[in-house]
Design a protein around this motif. Structure first.
Motif, short mmCIF file in Angstrom:
data_model
loop_
_atom_site.label_atom_id
_atom_site.label_comp_id
_atom_site.label_asym_id
_atom_site.label_seq_id
_atom_site.Cartn_x
_atom_site.Cartn_y
_atom_site.Cartn_z
N UNK A 1 44.59 -4.66 82.38
CA UNK A 1 46.03 -4.55 82.20
C UNK A 1 46.68 -3.63 83.22
N UNK A 2 45.86 -2.72 83.80
CA UNK A 2 46.38 -1.76 84.76
C UNK A 2 45.69 -1.95 86.10
N UNK A 3 46.47 -1.96 87.15
CA UNK A 3 45.94 -2.07 88.50
C UNK A 3 46.35 -0.83 89.28
N UNK A 4 45.36 -0.15 89.85
CA UNK A 4 45.64 1.08 90.58
C UNK A 4 45.77 0.81 92.07
N UNK A 5 46.77 1.39 92.65
CA UNK A 5 46.98 1.25 94.09
C UNK A 5 45.77 1.79 94.83
N UNK A 6 45.34 1.00 95.83
CA UNK A 6 44.20 1.42 96.65
C UNK A 6 42.86 0.94 96.12
N UNK A 7 42.86 0.15 95.05
CA UNK A 7 41.60 -0.35 94.49
C UNK A 7 41.54 -1.88 94.64
N UNK A 8 40.34 -2.42 94.52
CA UNK A 8 40.11 -3.87 94.51
C UNK A 8 39.74 -4.27 93.09
N UNK B 1 45.17 -3.87 95.69
CA UNK B 1 46.51 -3.42 95.35
C UNK B 1 46.99 -2.45 96.43
N UNK B 2 48.07 -2.84 97.08
CA UNK B 2 48.58 -2.01 98.19
C UNK B 2 49.99 -1.51 97.94
N UNK B 3 50.63 -1.94 96.86
CA UNK B 3 52.00 -1.49 96.59
C UNK B 3 52.01 0.02 96.39
N UNK B 4 52.99 0.65 96.95
CA UNK B 4 53.05 2.11 96.91
C UNK B 4 53.87 2.63 95.74
N UNK B 5 54.59 1.74 95.07
CA UNK B 5 55.40 2.18 93.94
C UNK B 5 54.90 1.50 92.68
N UNK B 6 55.08 2.20 91.57
CA UNK B 6 54.68 1.63 90.29
C UNK B 6 55.54 0.42 89.98
N UNK B 7 54.95 -0.59 89.39
CA UNK B 7 55.70 -1.81 89.07
C UNK B 7 54.92 -2.60 88.03
N UNK B 8 55.61 -3.57 87.45
CA UNK B 8 54.99 -4.52 86.52
C UNK B 8 55.08 -5.90 87.14
N UNK B 9 53.94 -6.57 87.30
CA UNK B 9 53.92 -7.89 87.89
C UNK B 9 53.23 -8.85 86.94
N UNK C 1 51.10 -1.88 87.69
CA UNK C 1 50.54 -1.32 88.92
C UNK C 1 50.99 0.13 89.03
N UNK C 2 50.02 1.01 89.26
CA UNK C 2 50.34 2.43 89.29
C UNK C 2 49.61 3.11 90.44
N UNK C 3 50.12 4.28 90.81
CA UNK C 3 49.53 5.10 91.86
C UNK C 3 49.14 6.44 91.24
#
Length: 538
Positions: free
Chosen positions: A227-234, A280-288, A309-311
């Motif tokens: 449910x959560x995707x962290x920026x900078x991870x695969x 995940x490369x987005x730099x800002x938190x978001x819901x997709x 998506x969170x950082x």
């Protein structure tokens, strides 16, 4: 459709003898042939003749094109062409003023102009009824024409065709579709049986149509994704579905935030899945939105899920010094970023903060102490943690306590012993034990053979770059003197001999007294008997 048998046969003459009709004055008229059977569009030669002896005029009435071939005294030969349907050509004769006539029967046969199986649906669902329709146009005679619907070579239904040759005909049948019908070939076939007329059995077949069947479960595809995707991870995203057929025909796609994801498909007998790796490369938190679409048989199934998506950077843990001497002051700091709250083990409680600090005076007990820096971040209602740890190394002088090195040892001579003496410190001290009297070293650890010469008082000294410490220990070795042992053995033996001798003498005296008592008793008994014998009778 073209017949399966090439070419058309010549007309068949069914009656070779002309019919004769009597005219005036006994004259007769005849037509040859009386009956004929020929293919549609064919031609036929018809002979009209009369026995009239007067002025004679012969003719032939027909709807088909005709030409006069030959004329004789009382006969005339005609040729009919382009005969399209059954008809009754009429020969007439004007003999004088009297007219007479006679007709023939012409039967036409033809193959169907159209034999077509109605197109099948692009996909047919398993377990549903499929109606097959075959359209037939033309073909004569209808009494000898039939049509059949086929699955491969299997006849599903067969029935004769009725009506006039120009009337279109339709035959239908319904089949319950199963998985086994996937890829099956369906067709329509007509049969014109002209064997009663001496010809053959002719068949026409439509173009075969292939059926594609499908089956979809009532469930939607299964999404296997965090449910959560962290920026900078695969992250691995998987969409799968079981119970569909045919799996090899299914199309599956994955989208994240409206962007199509490249994926790998895995196909089983009734299973299909798509796996995508997302960085995940987005730099800002978001819901997709994660969307999975599976298409099969013209139908589609969808599954979707919102991913957050969170950082969340790891916290930063710092020590003012990683290695200090005992008594030095050390500052420990834990700092969290991205809106997270920091916690530091050992720090006094306080209000939530992104930065926590701890100051301490390093002691020997702080050596190898681990400090835990924890950052807590709430994302989509869930509390996430990230940790960092560091160890503090404290340099301190040697320790040699009673618990580390006992003060007194008593060992039997010749035994195997373990000298347990351990000094503590950082850096690790060097430990030696030497006898006060002569400086002889006492081995620390395994002692294979304890000797009496090892007895004495020892000084155990622990030395390191941060100082030294000593401790007195005493070792006593127990051993036995062989001369004293021999004297004791002799005394024991003499004591045993004396005891045995006294025992023997006592037994001798006892046995001698017993024999004397027995002897005296016997003498007394003999004297009594003798006195009894000398006494006078009463």
């Amino acid at each position: 459709m073209a017949p399966t048998r090439a070419g058309l046969l010549p007309p068949l003459l069914l009656a070779l003898v002309a019919a004769v009709i009597a005219g005036p004055g006994g004259a007769s008229i005849s037509i040859h042939p009386k009956e004929a059977f020929l293919p549609r569009g064919g031609s036929l030669k018809v002979n009209c003749s009369s026995s009239c002896n007067e002025s004679l005029k012969l003719g032939l009435e027909t709807q088909w094109p005709k030409v006069d071939l030959e004329i004789g005294h009382n006969w005339q030969l005609f040729e009919l062409s382009n005969i399209e349907e059954d008809s009754d050509p009429l020969c007439y004769a004007n003999c004088g003023e009297v007219q007479s006539s006679v007709s023939a029967k012409v039967l036409v046969y033809s193959f169907p102009d159209r034999v077509e199986l109605e197109p099948l649906p692009a996909w047919q669902q398993v377990g549903k009824n499929l109606t097959l329709r075959c359209h037939v146009e033309g073909g004569a005679p209808r009494a000898q024409l039939s049509a059949a619907l086929l699955r491969g070579e299997e006849t599903l239904i067969s029935k004769p065709l009725v009506g006039q040759p120009g009337d279109p005909q339709e035959i239908t049948t319904t089949v319950l579709v199963s998985r086994g019908d996937h890829g099956a070939s369906f067709s329509c076939r007509t049969e014109l049986d002209l064997r009663p007329q001496g010809l053959a059995l002719f068949s026409n077949a439509s173009v075969a149509r292939q059926l594609r069947t499908f089956e979809l479960p009532v469930t939607i595809p299964k999404l296997d994704a965090p449910d959560l995707l962290e920026v900078g991870t695969r992250q691995k995203l998987v969409c799968s579905l079981e119970g569909l057929f045919p799996a090899s025909e299914a199309q599956i796609s994955l989208e994240l935030g409206g962007r199509m994801l490249p994926h790998e498909m895995t196909i089983g007998r009734d299973f299909v899945s798509a796996t995508a790796l997302v960085e995940v490369t987005e730099e800002t938190d978001a819901t997709q939105q994660l969307l999975c679409v599976l298409e099969l048989g013209g139908q589609s199934l969808e599954a979707q899920r919102n991913l957050s998506i969170y950082n969340f950077p790891a916290p930063v843990l710092t020590l003012s010094q990683l290695e200090v001497s005992e008594g030095s002051q050390v500052t420990v700091e834990c700092e969290a970023h991205g809106g997270a709250q920091a916690r530091l083990s050992g720090a006094p409680p306080g209000p939530p903060s992104a930065r926590v600090q701890l100051t301490l005076n390093a002691s020997a007990e702080d050596h190898n102490r681990s400090f835990l820096c924890s950052a807590a971040l709430e994302v989509a209602g869930r509390l996430l943690f990230k940790n960092q740890t560091l160890e503090l190394h404290v340099l301190y002088g040697p320790r040699l306590d009673e618990s580390d090195c006992l003060g007194n040892w008593t060992w039997p001579e010749g035994s195997q012993q373990t000298l347990k003496c351990q000094a503590w410190g950082n850096p690790s001290p060097n430990l030696t034990c030497s006898r006060k009297a002569d400086g002889a070293l006492l081995p620390i650890g395994e002692v294979e053979n304890v000797r009496r010469e090892m007895t004495g008082t020892y000084v155990c000294r622990a030395v390191s770059s941060h100082g030294n410490v000593t401790r007195d220990v005493s070792l006593t070795v127990l051993y036995t003197d062989y001369h004293q042992n021999n004297l004791a053995i002799i005394i024991i033996l003499l004591t045993l001999l004396a005891t045995v001798g006294l025992g023997a003498w006592a037994f001798y005296l006892y046995n001698r007294q017993r024999k004397i008592r027995i002897y005296k008793l016997q003498k007394a008994q003999e004297e009594a008997m003798r006195l009894k014998a000398q006494a006078p009778p009463p």
